[in-house]
Motif scaffolding. Structure first.
Motif, short mmCIF file in Angstrom:
data_model
loop_
_atom_site.label_atom_id
_atom_site.label_comp_id
_atom_site.label_asym_id
_atom_site.label_seq_id
_atom_site.Cartn_x
_atom_site.Cartn_y
_atom_site.Cartn_z
N UNK A 47 3.39 6.41 -6.30
CA UNK A 47 4.17 7.63 -6.24
C UNK A 47 4.58 8.07 -7.64
N UNK A 48 5.01 7.13 -8.46
CA UNK A 48 5.44 7.47 -9.82
C UNK A 48 4.29 8.02 -10.65
N UNK A 49 3.09 7.52 -10.41
CA UNK A 49 1.91 8.02 -11.12
C UNK A 49 1.74 9.52 -10.88
N UNK B 257 -3.85 4.15 0.06
CA UNK B 257 -3.62 2.75 0.41
C UNK B 257 -2.59 2.03 -0.45
N UNK B 258 -2.63 2.23 -1.75
CA UNK B 258 -1.97 1.29 -2.67
C UNK B 258 -0.50 1.61 -2.91
N UNK C 129 0.41 7.44 0.34
CA UNK C 129 0.80 6.44 1.33
C UNK C 129 1.37 7.16 2.55
N UNK C 130 2.65 6.99 2.80
CA UNK C 130 3.31 7.67 3.91
C UNK C 130 4.32 8.70 3.40
N UNK C 131 4.28 8.98 2.11
CA UNK C 131 5.25 9.90 1.50
C UNK C 131 4.58 11.21 1.11
N UNK C 132 5.23 12.33 1.45
CA UNK C 132 4.73 13.64 1.04
C UNK C 132 5.22 13.97 -0.36
#
Length: 336
Positions: free
Chosen positions: A226-228, A207-208, A293-296
């Motif tokens: 994503x960076x996490x 979600x976030x 999210x929407x990124x692989x």
């Protein structure tokens, strides 16, 4: 915008003062989905309740759209609270009231005329996918349906801020996934700000947009979600990521961890080009793809052997791939 400036919350009921929050400063921009992640007792729920004035800080300032809310009287605070809606872990529905009546309570609280209730409640139940449950009682609903009613009740007043306190923790995995997908769609359509409190890294992934990590009343990390997951070598965040990233047991030399965004390895044949160009041997030990999210986001563990190994690694990094050398754990055990 939500702002916390040097917030401390101290409780003195114990023999020694207990700090639920200690010198916390951060801002949550409008229109964002911000996850606040931490274990029980980290201070995240206290932080959430500071936003709507249910908890007041011992020191520091909480500002909502530039207004310092702890300085406001109840009459001044009321319209600000009307911009906020809260969703709870255990639904907080009245067992003796129907779905319609549970949602109508929120409209009554903000003074919406009764002749407008039917239209607005029907619309919001369509939005959460429960139009057929309008006359049902909570005992007739599943856990996921109860939480949808809780979301509908939160949305009915058309808030600017949606405050979510562990709202997927009591649900089965399928229902939790559906609730997170519903929140993502609501965010896209309504453009509201979502503050999502959780101890579940999977919920943050789904979600976030950004994540704040808390421990012992302090913020210890903040980044995009994503960076996490890109920088899993960070010891501060590694503990939270092990639940979803396979902790590979390395029993070979020359093993590297590759982390990449999207499907660049498959689409561009980067590995094939590396093998042909630098004449290296490659052994795939483990591979995993996560959806952030929407990124692989891909994780690939390779053993790379050859005289031009270092040039091959440099080539991978030039393609935008994060590459980390991994130690042989059997060797480490012998050294210790």
């Amino acid at each position: 915008m939500i702002e916390f400036q040097q917030i401390t919350k101290r409780y003195d009921q114990r023999k020694e003062p207990f700090f639920a929050l200690n010198q916390v400063s951060l801002s949550i921009p409008d229109g964002s989905i911000t996850g606040i992640l931490g274990q029980s007792g980290a201070g995240k729920s206290t932080l959430l309740r500071l936003i709507n004035g249910l908890v007041r800080p011992t020191s520091g300032k909480v500002l909502i759209d530039g207004q310092e809310i702890q300085q406001l009287k109840d009459a001044q605070l009321r319209p600000i609270r009307h911009q906020m809606s809260m969703i709870f872990q255990h639904f907080n529905l009245f067992a003796t009231k129907t779905v319609y009546q549970n949602i109508a309570i929120a409209l009554q609280a903000v003074g919406v005329p009764k002749d407008q209730h039917q239209k607005r409640i029907t619309k919001v139940l369509n939005e959460v996918g429960l139009p057929h449950k309008i006359d049902s009682y909570p005992s007739q609903l599943s856990g996921g349906e109860k939480q949808r009613v809780g979301i509908a009740r939160a949305l009915i007043t058309e808030p600017k801020y949606l405050l979510c306190d562990e709202i997927t923790s009591a649900l089965d995995p399928k229902s939790a996934k559906e609730i997170l997908e519903l929140l993502r769609r609501i965010h896209q359509e309504r453009k509201l700000t979502i503050v999502f409190i959780t101890h579940q890294i999977e919920a943050v992934m789904a979600l976030c947009q950004e994540v704040i990590l808390m421990e012992e009343g302090a913020v210890i990390h903040r980044s995009s979600t994503l960076d996490l997951f890109l920088h899993i070598d960070n010891p501060t965040t590694a503990t939270y990521l092990k639940a979803v990233i396979y902790d590979v047991q390395i029993e070979h030399d020359n093993v590297y961890q590759l982390i990449y965004v999207g499907k660049i390895l498959q689409e561009d044949s980067i590995l094939s080009h590396m093998i042909r160009t630098f004449h290296v041997d490659v052994n795939i030990i483990h591979a995993k793809v996560l959806l952030i999210g929407e990124e692989h986001l891909g994780y690939l563990y390779l053993q790379i052997i050859g005289d031009k190994q270092s040039q091959a690694i440099t080539y991978l990094r030039e393609q935008g791939i994060l590459v980390h050398a991994l130690e042989n754990q059997r060797f480490l055990e012998k050294k210790s």
